[in-house]
Design an enzyme around this catalytic site. Structure first.
Site, mmCIF file in Angstrom:
data_model
loop_
_atom_site.group_PDB
_atom_site.id
_atom_site.type_symbol
_atom_site.label_atom_id
_atom_site.label_comp_id
_atom_site.label_asym_id
_atom_site.label_seq_id
_atom_site.Cartn_x
_atom_site.Cartn_y
_atom_site.Cartn_z
ATOM 1 N N LYS A 206 48.634 0.971 -48.900
ATOM 2 C CA LYS A 206 49.883 0.106 -49.533
ATOM 3 C C LYS A 206 50.056 0.321 -50.854
ATOM 4 O O LYS A 206 51.139 0.145 -51.336
ATOM 5 C CB LYS A 206 49.571 -1.233 -49.153
ATOM 6 N N LYS B 99 43.878 8.690 -47.917
ATOM 7 C CA LYS B 99 44.078 7.745 -46.820
ATOM 8 C C LYS B 99 45.381 6.888 -46.895
ATOM 9 O O LYS B 99 46.125 6.778 -48.178
ATOM 10 C CB LYS B 99 42.990 6.374 -47.243
ATOM 11 N N LYS C 57 35.756 -1.853 -57.665
ATOM 12 C CA LYS C 57 36.844 -2.791 -58.003
ATOM 13 C C LYS C 57 36.714 -3.278 -59.585
ATOM 14 O O LYS C 57 37.581 -3.475 -60.280
ATOM 15 C CB LYS C 57 36.758 -3.830 -57.172
#
Ligand code: TRP
Length: 339
Positions: free
Chosen positions: A205, A202, A119
């Site tokens: 969103k 995967k 991240k």
């Protein structure tokens, strides 16, 4: 089995940072419902809004996503009579114990977390301090309930190991046996839901194609249409699991069928092996609509007037604090806080 000195208690959390989809449902929420209904554990489920703001969140969107996640939990079967459902920031002991754990955890431990590295990326200097400390707050979420079991995805395994390291170091440093060493309950591969457009990615969103995922807010028509259009290959379904090797899209659709129908993949293939997708997809669409459309309809109802959600969360926070306040108080005593 749970350590006999601690109440068997499940805690898990999801970030209210965006739209919920089938991957969240099958990979997390449905499992939470199953653990609640099995009755072997007390169950506490949480919208982790304090974790969400470790990266920028628009305040109005955060409010909306938090309530929508609560609606998703409730519509999926998390019952306020059987589980404690809370918003993290409404139970201040999470952040308070989080501070103590900031002082227990070591910089080196945090720096080794793969989620931090992913991240923060190349520009760690610009990441928030909260993002670096994220796993210490997660440990506090869990340990402020003395939770014994935590259902999470494979990607959270390292954070659960860190939670055990923090509990063990605290117990060792203060010479107590106060925090349990929590067990992760990791999802099976069959609940890993992949994109409907690319079976090697995967379901997410952040995929720009809405057709790649089934959102928990999609209505019956949209769900059916997305499944009819899902990518497949030209072959019939195999009768055995080995026949799915090298066919990621076929595997994904069979996995979704099995998870929604609460069957093993073996059973599904024993029943459906030999079918073409022209036959299998309508069956899957029918099943998905039967299971998911009532959930999206109930979410819509709940979001139409949020007072019911807010009331459930307020009650959840009260129930939660009956557990967390004494544990925090005792922690402060152990550490040497006066007051
Ligand atoms: N880090 C988890 C995730 O991104 C969310 C989370 C926060 C969590 N606190 C938790 C999960 C405590 C389980 C237990 O999925």
């Amino acid at each position: 089995m749970p350590d006999s000195t601690f109440t068997p208690r499940v805690f898990s959390g999801i970030q209210p940072s965006g739209d919920l989809h089938l991957g969240n449902y099958l990979g997390a929420i449905k499992r939470f419902v199953d653990m609640q209904n099995a009755g072997d554990f007390e169950t506490v489920y949480c919208m982790v809004d304090l974790h969400a703001i470790t990266v920028w969140q628009d305040p109005d969107k955060l409010r909306h996503s938090t309530r929508e996640l609560a609606a998703g939990f409730i519509a999926s079967g998390i019952s306020p009579e059987k589980s404690i459902l809370i918003n993290q920031s409404a139970v201040p002991e999470h952040a308070q114990l989080g501070w103590i754990f900031n002082c227990v955890a070591r910089m080196g431990w945090m720096g080794r977390m793969t989620q931090w590295k992913d991240k923060a990326g190349k520009n760690a200097e610009a990441a928030s301090l909260g993002l670096f400390g994220y796993p210490a707050l997660m440990a506090a979420d869990i340990l402020v309930y003395h939770a014994t079991h935590v259902p999470v995805g494979e990607d959270q395994k390292q954070h659960l190991e860190l939670t055990r390291d923090i509990a063990a170091k605290f117990n060792h440093d203060y010479d107590v046996d106060f925090f349990p060493l929590t067990e992760p309950v990791i999802e099976g591969a069959a609940t890993r839901v992949m994109s409907l457009r690319d079976g090697s990615k995967k379901m997410s969103k952040s995929d720009p194609s809405d057709a790649s995922r089934i959102n928990m807010t999609d209505n019956a028509d949209t769900i059916a249409k997305k499944i009819r259009k899902a990518k497949t290959d030209p072959d019939a379904l195999p009768s055995e699991v080995a026949g799915l090797d090298g066919r990621p899209e076929a595997r994904n659709l069979v996995n979704i069928f099995a998870a929604l129908n609460e069957q093993s993949v073996e059973q599904v293939l024993a029943d459906m092996g030999g079918q073409q997708f022209g036959t299998f997809k309508p069956a899957l669409a029918e099943l998905a609509v039967a299971k998911l459309a009532p959930i999206s309809a109930e979410m819509e109802r709940l979001m139409g007037d949020v007072t019911e959600i807010d009331r459930i969360l307020a009650r959840g926070a009260e129930q939660a604090r009956e557990i967390t306040a004494p544990i925090l108080k005792k922690t402060y005593e152990i550490v040497g806080m006066v007051g």
